[in-house]
Structure formats: structure tokens, C-alpha cells
Design an enzyme around this catalytic site. Structure first.
Site, PDB file in Angstrom:
ATOM      1  N   LYS A   1       0.666  -1.492   0.173  1.00 31.82           N
ATOM      2  CA  LYS A   1       0.129  -0.043   0.412  1.00 31.82           C
ATOM      3  C   LYS A   1       1.229   1.097  -0.072  1.00 31.82           C
ATOM      4  O   LYS A   1       0.756   2.134  -0.714  1.00 31.82           O
ATOM      5  CB  LYS A   1      -1.117   0.663   1.097  1.00 31.82           C
ATOM      6  CG  LYS A   1      -2.087  -1.455   1.238  1.00 31.82           C
ATOM      7  CD  LYS A   1      -3.192  -1.089   2.457  1.00 31.82           C
ATOM      8  CE  LYS A   1      -4.237  -2.120   2.734  1.00 31.82           C
ATOM      9  NZ  LYS A   1      -4.591  -1.992   3.375  1.00 31.82           N
TER      10      LYS A   1
ATOM     11  N   ALA B   1      -0.990   1.205   6.519  1.00 27.71           N
ATOM     12  CA  ALA B   1      -1.018  -0.212   7.788  1.00 27.71           C
ATOM     13  C   ALA B   1      -2.036  -1.269   7.502  1.00 27.71           C
ATOM     14  O   ALA B   1      -2.622  -0.608   6.530  1.00 27.71           O
ATOM     15  CB  ALA B   1      -1.224   0.761   8.727  1.00 27.71           C
ATOM     16  N   ASP B   2      -1.532  -1.922   8.101  1.00 28.54           N
ATOM     17  CA  ASP B   2      -2.720  -2.982   7.630  1.00 28.54           C
ATOM     18  C   ASP B   2      -2.486  -3.734   8.423  1.00 28.54           C
ATOM     19  O   ASP B   2      -1.860  -4.561   9.569  1.00 28.54           O
ATOM     20  CB  ASP B   2      -1.894  -3.800   6.370  1.00 28.54           C
ATOM     21  CG  ASP B   2      -3.933  -4.643   5.961  1.00 28.54           C
ATOM     22  OD1 ASP B   2      -4.262  -3.870   4.538  1.00 28.54           O
ATOM     23  OD2 ASP B   2      -3.772  -5.835   6.028  1.00 28.54           O
ATOM     24  N   THR B   3      -3.583  -4.657   9.195  1.00 27.77           N
ATOM     25  CA  THR B   3      -3.833  -5.314  10.352  1.00 27.77           C
ATOM     26  C   THR B   3      -4.516  -6.609   9.943  1.00 27.77           C
ATOM     27  O   THR B   3      -6.060  -6.738   8.648  1.00 27.77           O
ATOM     28  CB  THR B   3      -5.592  -4.562  11.388  1.00 27.77           C
ATOM     29  OG1 THR B   3      -4.664  -3.085  11.844  1.00 27.77           O
ATOM     30  CG2 THR B   3      -4.748  -5.126  12.329  1.00 27.77           C
TER      31      THR B   3
END
Length: 155
Positions: free
Chosen positions: A63, A79-81
Site C-alpha cells: 500500500k 498500515a494493514d491489520t
């Protein structure tokens, strides 16, 4: 694209490569307002045998790189969770039935929430971090599960 505000003259513009209202809220709590929100369109499907922490790191990086490609003079934050139960990755539930299956899987168990964060600075230097939290989910009664599904929070 996303919302834009004029950059401050003493720093490069900050681009948030996320459509998540939660990410904007977290930044606001720190007193940070991105100059632009530019969600990056990347394939979020896990690769074969990819572990939860690998997926979180890869998606945050992808991203950030996607958003930075057209903005070489900006700070780009992504960010990614990912939720992991053992080696299994739980994605965003597609519907209430899948949300119910996920709740059944999580009920009375521990699981991990892993967030990958990637910041790309002007010139391409990159900083990355993974943050992992282990959570213990209480055993849910059928009534609690249905109340959660009915609330729509799973969406």
C-alpha cells in the site's frame, strides 16, 4: 482521489494510503492530520502458506509503495491489520453468516491481531514495523453472538 489540504512549508506532505476511518482517528488522536488520503488499491488475498504476520507486513508495504509511486516527494504512511488464529488468517467477513463462523472460531480462544506499518520518506527510504497483540476472547453465549451480529459491528 482523497481529501487534500495544503502542505506545511517546513515539511513534505503526508499521504495516508488508507481508506480506514479508524486510521484517520488514530492519527487525529496524536494530533496528526494527513495532507491527503489516497487509499491504495492492492490485492489483499493471502498468498499460499502466507502467515498472518507476513501478510500484514506485505500489505502495509504494498500500500505504501503504491501510494508513493506517484508521490516521490511525500511522506507516505500505510498500515494493514490481520487477525490470526494459529496459522489461519481471518479476513473481513463477507456477510453475517461468515461473521458468525468467525465468532464461533474466536469464542473462548486466544488469537492475534497483527498490524504492519510502513512509512516511505521522500527519496524512497522506508521504515517498517509489526505490532502484535494477543487477545483472549471470552466464550460467547448464543445470545451474545446474535447481539453482536445484529449490531452490524462485524461489518
Amino acid at each position: 482521489m482523497g481529501e487534500t489540504r495544503p502542505p506545511m512549508p517546513d515539511r513534505p506532505p503526508l499521504i495516508l494510503a488508507s481508506a480506514s476511518p479508524r486510521r484517520l482517528e488514530l492519527l487525529a488522536r496524536l494530533g496528526i492530520t494527513p495532507d491527503r488520503v489516497a487509499p491504495a488499491d492492492v490485492d489483499e488475498n493471502p498468498r499460499k502458506a502466507e502467515l498472518p504476520h507476513q501478510l500484514a507486513a506485505r500489505l502495509a508495504r504494498a500500500k505504501a509503495e503504491t501510494a508513493a509511486a506517484g508521490n516521490p516527494d511525500a511522506l507516505v504512511l500505510a498500515a494493514d491489520t490481520v487477525v490470526g488464529v494459529g496459522r489461519r488468517i481471518l479476513g473481513k467477513p463477507a456477510d453475517a453468516a461468515e461473521a458468525r463462523r468467525f465468532l464461533n472460531l474466536l469464542s473462548g480462544r486466544r488469537h492475534r491481531v497483527i498490524t504492519g506499518v510502513c512509512l516511505i520518506r521522500p527519496g524512497g527510504a522506508r521504515s517498517e514495523r509489526l505490532v502484535e497483540t494477543t487477545l483472549a476472547f471470552q466464550r460467547l453465549t448464543p445470545a451474545q453472538m446474535e447481539a453482536h451480529i445484529g449490531s452490524g459491528e462485524w461489518q
